[in-house]
Design a protein around this motif. Structure first.
Motif, PDB file in Angstrom:
ATOM      1  N   VAL A 170       0.844  -1.203   0.000  1.00 46.69           N
ATOM      2  CA  VAL A 170       0.000   0.000   0.000  1.00 46.69           C
ATOM      3  C   VAL A 170       0.881   1.255   0.000  1.00 46.69           C
ATOM      4  O   VAL A 170       0.700   2.158  -0.824  1.00 46.69           O
ATOM      5  CB  VAL A 170      -0.959  -0.004   1.211  1.00 46.69           C
ATOM      6  CG1 VAL A 170      -1.570   1.371   1.435  1.00 46.69           C
ATOM      7  CG2 VAL A 170      -2.042  -1.047   1.033  1.00 46.69           C
ATOM      8  N   PHE A 171       1.834   1.300   0.911  1.00 47.51           N
ATOM      9  CA  PHE A 171       2.676   2.489   1.001  1.00 47.51           C
ATOM     10  C   PHE A 171       3.735   2.532  -0.091  1.00 47.51           C
ATOM     11  O   PHE A 171       4.092   3.616  -0.560  1.00 47.51           O
ATOM     12  CB  PHE A 171       3.309   2.595   2.389  1.00 47.51           C
ATOM     13  CG  PHE A 171       2.340   3.074   3.416  1.00 47.51           C
ATOM     14  CD1 PHE A 171       2.029   4.417   3.521  1.00 47.51           C
ATOM     15  CD2 PHE A 171       1.703   2.180   4.255  1.00 47.51           C
ATOM     16  CE1 PHE A 171       1.117   4.866   4.459  1.00 47.51           C
ATOM     17  CE2 PHE A 171       0.782   2.620   5.196  1.00 47.51           C
ATOM     18  CZ  PHE A 171       0.487   3.967   5.296  1.00 47.51           C
ATOM     19  N   LEU A 172       4.225   1.390  -0.522  1.00 47.39           N
ATOM     20  CA  LEU A 172       5.202   1.373  -1.607  1.00 47.39           C
ATOM     21  C   LEU A 172       4.588   1.881  -2.905  1.00 47.39           C
ATOM     22  O   LEU A 172       5.203   2.678  -3.623  1.00 47.39           O
ATOM     23  CB  LEU A 172       5.750  -0.045  -1.801  1.00 47.39           C
ATOM     24  CG  LEU A 172       6.827  -0.226  -2.861  1.00 47.39           C
ATOM     25  CD1 LEU A 172       8.056   0.595  -2.503  1.00 47.39           C
ATOM     26  CD2 LEU A 172       7.180  -1.689  -2.986  1.00 47.39           C
ATOM     27  N   LEU A 173       3.383   1.458  -3.200  1.00 52.38           N
ATOM     28  CA  LEU A 173       2.703   1.905  -4.410  1.00 52.38           C
ATOM     29  C   LEU A 173       2.426   3.411  -4.349  1.00 52.38           C
ATOM     30  O   LEU A 173       2.703   4.139  -5.306  1.00 52.38           O
ATOM     31  CB  LEU A 173       1.394   1.127  -4.590  1.00 52.38           C
ATOM     32  CG  LEU A 173       0.568   1.482  -5.818  1.00 52.38           C
ATOM     33  CD1 LEU A 173       1.333   1.125  -7.083  1.00 52.38           C
ATOM     34  CD2 LEU A 173      -0.753   0.756  -5.782  1.00 52.38           C
ATOM     35  N   THR A 174       1.918   3.879  -3.229  1.00 53.87           N
ATOM     36  CA  THR A 174       1.633   5.310  -3.076  1.00 53.87           C
ATOM     37  C   THR A 174       2.907   6.139  -3.152  1.00 53.87           C
ATOM     38  O   THR A 174       2.956   7.172  -3.822  1.00 53.87           O
ATOM     39  CB  THR A 174       0.923   5.565  -1.734  1.00 53.87           C
ATOM     40  OG1 THR A 174      -0.221   4.718  -1.644  1.00 53.87           O
ATOM     41  CG2 THR A 174       0.506   7.011  -1.603  1.00 53.87           C
ATOM     42  N   GLU A 175       3.930   5.669  -2.486  1.00 54.77           N
ATOM     43  CA  GLU A 175       5.211   6.368  -2.497  1.00 54.77           C
ATOM     44  C   GLU A 175       5.814   6.399  -3.893  1.00 54.77           C
ATOM     45  O   GLU A 175       6.320   7.434  -4.344  1.00 54.77           O
ATOM     46  CB  GLU A 175       6.144   5.646  -1.518  1.00 54.77           C
ATOM     47  CG  GLU A 175       7.520   6.173  -1.397  1.00 54.77           C
ATOM     48  CD  GLU A 175       8.317   5.286  -0.459  1.00 54.77           C
ATOM     49  OE1 GLU A 175       9.387   4.833  -0.886  1.00 54.77           O
ATOM     50  OE2 GLU A 175       7.871   5.040   0.673  1.00 54.77           O
ATOM     51  N   ALA A 176       5.765   5.300  -4.606  1.00 55.63           N
ATOM     52  CA  ALA A 176       6.330   5.234  -5.959  1.00 55.63           C
ATOM     53  C   ALA A 176       5.581   6.161  -6.908  1.00 55.63           C
ATOM     54  O   ALA A 176       6.195   6.836  -7.742  1.00 55.63           O
ATOM     55  CB  ALA A 176       6.292   3.800  -6.468  1.00 55.63           C
ATOM     56  N   ILE A 177       4.264   6.217  -6.807  1.00 56.51           N
ATOM     57  CA  ILE A 177       3.480   7.122  -7.661  1.00 56.51           C
ATOM     58  C   ILE A 177       3.827   8.575  -7.343  1.00 56.51           C
ATOM     59  O   ILE A 177       4.023   9.390  -8.255  1.00 56.51           O
ATOM     60  CB  ILE A 177       1.970   6.843  -7.496  1.00 56.51           C
ATOM     61  CG1 ILE A 177       1.620   5.491  -8.109  1.00 56.51           C
ATOM     62  CG2 ILE A 177       1.136   7.950  -8.123  1.00 56.51           C
ATOM     63  CD1 ILE A 177       0.216   5.005  -7.791  1.00 56.51           C
TER      64      ILE A 177
END
Length: 116
Positions: free
Chosen positions: A100-107
């Motif tokens: 969840v946080f990796l995807l948000t952070e990467a975007i």
């Protein structure tokens, strides 16, 4: 971005703990809190690097991701990784906040780097 990570923490943790039917051998709150704080630090750090050294911002992101993973392993080594009897729901409960946080952070970092 801080507001986004805080809102994501509140919503995803609340939803995950509400839907979780089993008692976990680790604190789900602290796992979510770690990822929220780490994602915020990574984003702010990459933003600072992008302002000063725009060509090195991508490399900074990769290095910070390695540090983030290493720090997670150090902090959660005993309750999570020394426990050989983790059930599948417990393993999934560890992976959900990460993604969840990796995807948000990467975007967020991707948008930041594309705008510079």
């Amino acid at each position: 971005m801080l507001i986004l990570f805080a809102a994501l923490f509140a919503v995803s943790y609340t939803l995950h703990s509400y839907l979780s039917a089993i008692e976990l051998s680790f604190s789900l709150f602290y796992v979510y809190l770690f990822h929220a704080i780490a994602a915020t630090i990574v984003y702010v750090s990459v933003e600072l690097v992008a302002e000063n050294l725009p060509t090195q911002a991508g490399n900074a992101y990769l290095v910070l991701m390695c540090f983030k993973l290493g720090l997670f392993l150090l902090i959660f080594r005993e309750p999570v990784f020394e426990n050989d009897a983790l059930t599948m729901p417990e393993r999934i409960a560890l992976v959900i906040p990460l993604f969840v946080f990796l995807l948000t952070e990467a975007i967020a970092v991707g948008k930041l780097l594309n705008s510079k």
